[in-house]
Write a protein that holds these residues in place. Sequence first.
Motif, PDB file in Angstrom:
ATOM      1  N   LEU A 151       0.746  -1.344   0.013  1.00 30.40           N
ATOM      2  CA  LEU A 151       0.082  -0.059  -0.004  1.00 30.40           C
ATOM      3  C   LEU A 151       1.088   1.205  -0.041  1.00 30.40           C
ATOM      4  CD1 LEU A 151      -2.665  -1.087   2.698  1.00 30.40           C
ATOM      5  CD2 LEU A 151      -3.028  -0.701   0.258  1.00 30.40           C
ATOM      6  N   ARG A 202      -5.355   3.089   2.467  1.00 28.41           N
ATOM      7  CA  ARG A 202      -5.858   1.856   2.701  1.00 28.41           C
ATOM      8  C   ARG A 202      -6.424   0.990   1.470  1.00 28.41           C
ATOM      9  NH1 ARG A 202      -7.351   5.046   7.438  1.00 28.41           N
ATOM     10  NH2 ARG A 202      -6.561   4.084   9.269  1.00 28.41           N
ATOM     11  N   ASP A 203      -5.998   1.521   0.236  1.00 24.40           N
ATOM     12  CA  ASP A 203      -6.663   1.077  -0.788  1.00 24.40           C
ATOM     13  C   ASP A 203      -6.130   0.151  -1.752  1.00 24.40           C
ATOM     14  OD1 ASP A 203      -8.535   1.077  -3.301  1.00 24.40           O
ATOM     15  OD2 ASP A 203      -8.647   3.254  -3.338  1.00 24.40           O
ATOM     16  N   LEU A 204      -6.388  -1.264  -1.429  1.00 25.89           N
ATOM     17  CA  LEU A 204      -5.741  -2.229  -1.999  1.00 25.89           C
ATOM     18  C   LEU A 204      -6.057  -2.258  -3.455  1.00 25.89           C
ATOM     19  CD1 LEU A 204      -5.919  -5.295   0.220  1.00 25.89           C
ATOM     20  CD2 LEU A 204      -3.757  -4.405  -0.557  1.00 25.89           C
ATOM     21  N   VAL A 205      -7.312  -1.877  -3.742  1.00 30.44           N
ATOM     22  CA  VAL A 205      -7.876  -1.957  -5.041  1.00 30.44           C
ATOM     23  C   VAL A 205      -6.850  -1.025  -6.070  1.00 30.44           C
ATOM     24  CG1 VAL A 205      -9.680  -1.542  -6.641  1.00 30.44           C
ATOM     25  CG2 VAL A 205     -10.090  -2.735  -4.647  1.00 30.44           C
ATOM     26  N   ARG A 243      -3.187  -2.250  -6.391  1.00 33.39           N
ATOM     27  CA  ARG A 243      -3.210  -3.219  -7.372  1.00 33.39           C
ATOM     28  C   ARG A 243      -3.137  -2.752  -8.629  1.00 33.39           C
ATOM     29  NH1 ARG A 243      -6.346  -7.388  -3.030  1.00 33.39           N
ATOM     30  NH2 ARG A 243      -4.238  -8.294  -2.334  1.00 33.39           N
ATOM     31  N   HIS A 292       3.677 -13.740   0.397  1.00 34.50           N
ATOM     32  CA  HIS A 292       2.786 -14.177   1.227  1.00 34.50           C
ATOM     33  C   HIS A 292       1.902 -13.079   1.669  1.00 34.50           C
ATOM     34  CE1 HIS A 292       1.226 -15.876   5.055  1.00 34.50           C
ATOM     35  NE2 HIS A 292       1.996 -17.150   4.865  1.00 34.50           N
ATOM     36  N   PRO A 293       0.692 -13.317   2.236  1.00 31.76           N
ATOM     37  CA  PRO A 293      -0.488 -12.422   2.427  1.00 31.76           C
ATOM     38  C   PRO A 293       0.169 -11.529   3.689  1.00 31.76           C
ATOM     39  CG  PRO A 293      -1.503 -14.334   1.658  1.00 31.76           C
ATOM     40  CD  PRO A 293      -0.069 -14.759   1.696  1.00 31.76           C
ATOM     41  N   MET A 294       1.132 -12.062   4.508  1.00 26.90           N
ATOM     42  CA  MET A 294       1.322 -11.233   5.707  1.00 26.90           C
ATOM     43  C   MET A 294       2.304  -9.994   5.163  1.00 26.90           C
ATOM     44  SD  MET A 294       4.033 -13.751   7.596  1.00 26.90           S
ATOM     45  CE  MET A 294       5.570 -14.357   6.786  1.00 26.90           C
ATOM     46  N   ALA A 345       1.160  -8.098   2.347  1.00 36.07           N
ATOM     47  CA  ALA A 345       0.256  -7.151   1.572  1.00 36.07           C
ATOM     48  C   ALA A 345       0.475  -5.737   1.965  1.00 36.07           C
ATOM     49  CB  ALA A 345      -1.175  -7.917   1.622  1.00 36.07           C
ATOM     50  N   ALA A 346       0.554  -5.540   3.161  1.00 35.76           N
ATOM     51  CA  ALA A 346       0.537  -4.135   3.346  1.00 35.76           C
ATOM     52  C   ALA A 346       1.854  -3.307   3.008  1.00 35.76           C
ATOM     53  CB  ALA A 346       0.329  -3.894   5.024  1.00 35.76           C
ATOM     54  N   ASN A 386      -0.578 -11.414  -4.055  1.00 35.80           N
ATOM     55  CA  ASN A 386      -0.474 -12.350  -2.636  1.00 35.80           C
ATOM     56  C   ASN A 386      -0.616 -13.883  -2.922  1.00 35.80           C
ATOM     57  OD1 ASN A 386      -1.555  -9.249  -1.478  1.00 35.80           O
ATOM     58  ND2 ASN A 386       0.445 -10.029  -0.581  1.00 35.80           N
ATOM     59  N   THR A 387      -1.208 -13.964  -4.263  1.00 35.36           N
ATOM     60  CA  THR A 387      -1.618 -15.519  -4.362  1.00 35.36           C
ATOM     61  C   THR A 387      -0.856 -15.874  -5.840  1.00 35.36           C
ATOM     62  OG1 THR A 387      -3.654 -15.201  -5.778  1.00 35.36           O
ATOM     63  CG2 THR A 387      -3.619 -15.618  -3.291  1.00 35.36           C
ATOM     64  N   GLN A 394      -3.036 -14.646  -8.715  1.00 30.91           N
ATOM     65  CA  GLN A 394      -3.218 -13.260  -8.914  1.00 30.91           C
ATOM     66  C   GLN A 394      -2.119 -12.793  -9.795  1.00 30.91           C
ATOM     67  OE1 GLN A 394      -2.558 -11.188  -5.413  1.00 30.91           O
ATOM     68  NE2 GLN A 394      -3.374  -9.101  -6.238  1.00 30.91           N
ATOM     69  N   HIS A 414      -5.610 -16.375   8.716  1.00 32.91           N
ATOM     70  CA  HIS A 414      -4.594 -15.862   7.526  1.00 32.91           C
ATOM     71  C   HIS A 414      -3.751 -17.001   7.438  1.00 32.91           C
ATOM     72  CE1 HIS A 414      -1.503 -13.078   6.535  1.00 32.91           C
ATOM     73  NE2 HIS A 414      -2.172 -12.328   6.519  1.00 32.91           N
ATOM     74  N   TRP A 448      -8.397  -9.635   4.779  1.00 37.38           N
ATOM     75  CA  TRP A 448      -8.460  -8.172   4.257  1.00 37.38           C
ATOM     76  C   TRP A 448      -7.397  -8.071   2.855  1.00 37.38           C
ATOM     77  CZ3 TRP A 448      -4.128  -5.173   3.436  1.00 37.38           C
ATOM     78  CH2 TRP A 448      -2.900  -5.616   3.892  1.00 37.38           C
ATOM     79  N   TRP A 489      -4.851  -4.642  10.861  1.00 40.87           N
ATOM     80  CA  TRP A 489      -3.697  -5.243  10.481  1.00 40.87           C
ATOM     81  C   TRP A 489      -2.732  -3.898  10.747  1.00 40.87           C
ATOM     82  CZ3 TRP A 489      -1.677  -9.748   9.146  1.00 40.87           C
ATOM     83  CH2 TRP A 489      -0.266  -9.883   8.882  1.00 40.87           C
ATOM     84  N   VAL A 499      -4.213  -0.799   8.564  1.00 39.62           N
ATOM     85  CA  VAL A 499      -4.331  -0.438   7.067  1.00 39.62           C
ATOM     86  C   VAL A 499      -5.510  -0.988   6.446  1.00 39.62           C
ATOM     87  CG1 VAL A 499      -1.785  -0.294   6.659  1.00 39.62           C
ATOM     88  CG2 VAL A 499      -3.076  -2.382   6.369  1.00 39.62           C
TER      89      VAL A 499
END
Lengths: 269, 269
Positions: free
Chosen positions: A100, A105-108, A111, A138-140, A142-143, A149-150, A153, B138, B175, B201, B219
């Motif tokens: 981010l 806080r805008d993941l969309v 991405r 790893h999703p941990m 993501a921030a 994260n996958t 994706q 998670h 999330w 998170w 976030v």
Amino acid sequence: MSIDKLSINLATVREQWDLREAAEACARHGITAIDPWRDQVAKLGLSAAVRVIRDNGLRVSGYCRGGMFTSPDAIDDNRRAIDEAAALGAECLVLVCGGLPAGSRDLVEARKRIADGLGTILPHARACKMPLAIEPLHPMYAADRACVNTLAQAIDLAQALGDGVGVAVDTYHVWWDPDLEAQIARAGRMRKILAYHISDWLVPTRDILLDRGMMGDGVIDFARIGRWIEQAGYRGYTEVEIFSKRDWWTRPGDEVLRTCIERYRSTLM
Amino acid sequence: MSIDKLSINLATVREQWDLREAAEACARHGITAIDPWRDQVAKLGLSAAVRVIRDNGLRVSGYCRGGMFTSPDAIDDNRRAIDEAAALGAECLVLVCGGLPAGSRDLVEARKRIADGLGTILPHARACKMPLAIEPLHPMYAADRACVNTLAQAIDLAQALGDGVGVAVDTYHVWWDPDLEAQIARAGRMRKILAYHISDWLVPTRDILLDRGMMGDGVIDFARIGRWIEQAGYRGYTEVEIFSKRDWWTRPGDEVLRTCIERYRSTLM
């Protein structure tokens, strides 16, 4: 078991050695490929790095790393990373795509910026014939590191961008994914697997970034995932990449390399 | 904004209060629902817990927790958890499904054991009219807590099992998921959303288990995810569940509850 297809990501011994020392040590241990990081190359200088790698008879299985598309100045920096990767003769430039943006806080939106950034650097990568390897993290992370994260994706992104873009599969990041087998097969059918990285997930994990394990010390089934990778048609290097502040970064580099070779032989089949 | 639909998961104040104190405090703050943990109920005794909850006019939005199907004796223990949840009048029993069995690296087998375990306890849950809420955790908990790690995977399980099984959506766990909006909508169409938990998170995250944040301190975009949950037709409680060793567990319980209410009002819309 031959180690012809073993590569060492130089983050694994970054606290022990600089690029020259690491390259010489790998050659000494019969390791034929490495993946250096940009700061390691910068410290030695690009042309000296090229020479050291050539003089030690090493291949470059990947170059770490480009990406970070959600940060300012990412485009110019990625173009430079592509040039360096090309000079080093790397098989791909590994991309950690960025988390981010500060305060967001805008993941969309993040991405979308990643997809846009990839599209912007792709013509230069193609001109340099340097494949871009999107690494899902790893999703941990993501921030703060990558909101790709996958594997699904990452493949979707690579597919949308077309030629010259694939994925890097790192067991540490994807081992938990219930969709992993199917997505590895899918990436294989599209010939999009550009790199395969290994390290183990420790229980407990004491640091969210710097507590990766040596293969065999954690819970990842390398034999099974390795079979999926092979069945997907991947024939490139298997690259050991371990960030380990409390353990492997504190040991002598030669011991680390010996252990990498030993565990490569004992856990991958 | 009304707090009629706010519930407090009692893990949030577990270091400050026992169940009786926490129930009385929630009532004092105008909070109308709680989600107690089994150890909190056991400490007070089940019938005293039922009385305390009734005397304070509280609803029980969920009961934490069953699951752990990859451990020995899981089936009997889950049947007891179902009985307790029914006695407490809980709206669902939350299930943390269990990680890899000790010494195992076989995620495929562990996931099969989870599905089998769910199938085994389901008749008892149905007989007690106690809905089972599968909570995807998670991916960083795949090894040691739950190898159900995406909402899609949880919904697949719930769908295969049929009536009486749904999912618990916890922002902390899901999330990051690029597929989250689609999967929340899917769960909504199937009327499978049984619980909605919130916590934030934090960046950086200093402990992999006990460093969750108060809404607004991290976030996560609660307004956006909350809209998805509402559009999916969920009309149940929004339950605050924060494990926070370094911060919220060290503050006076009343301050924690006041902050939960304040942040519920300021971050969810």
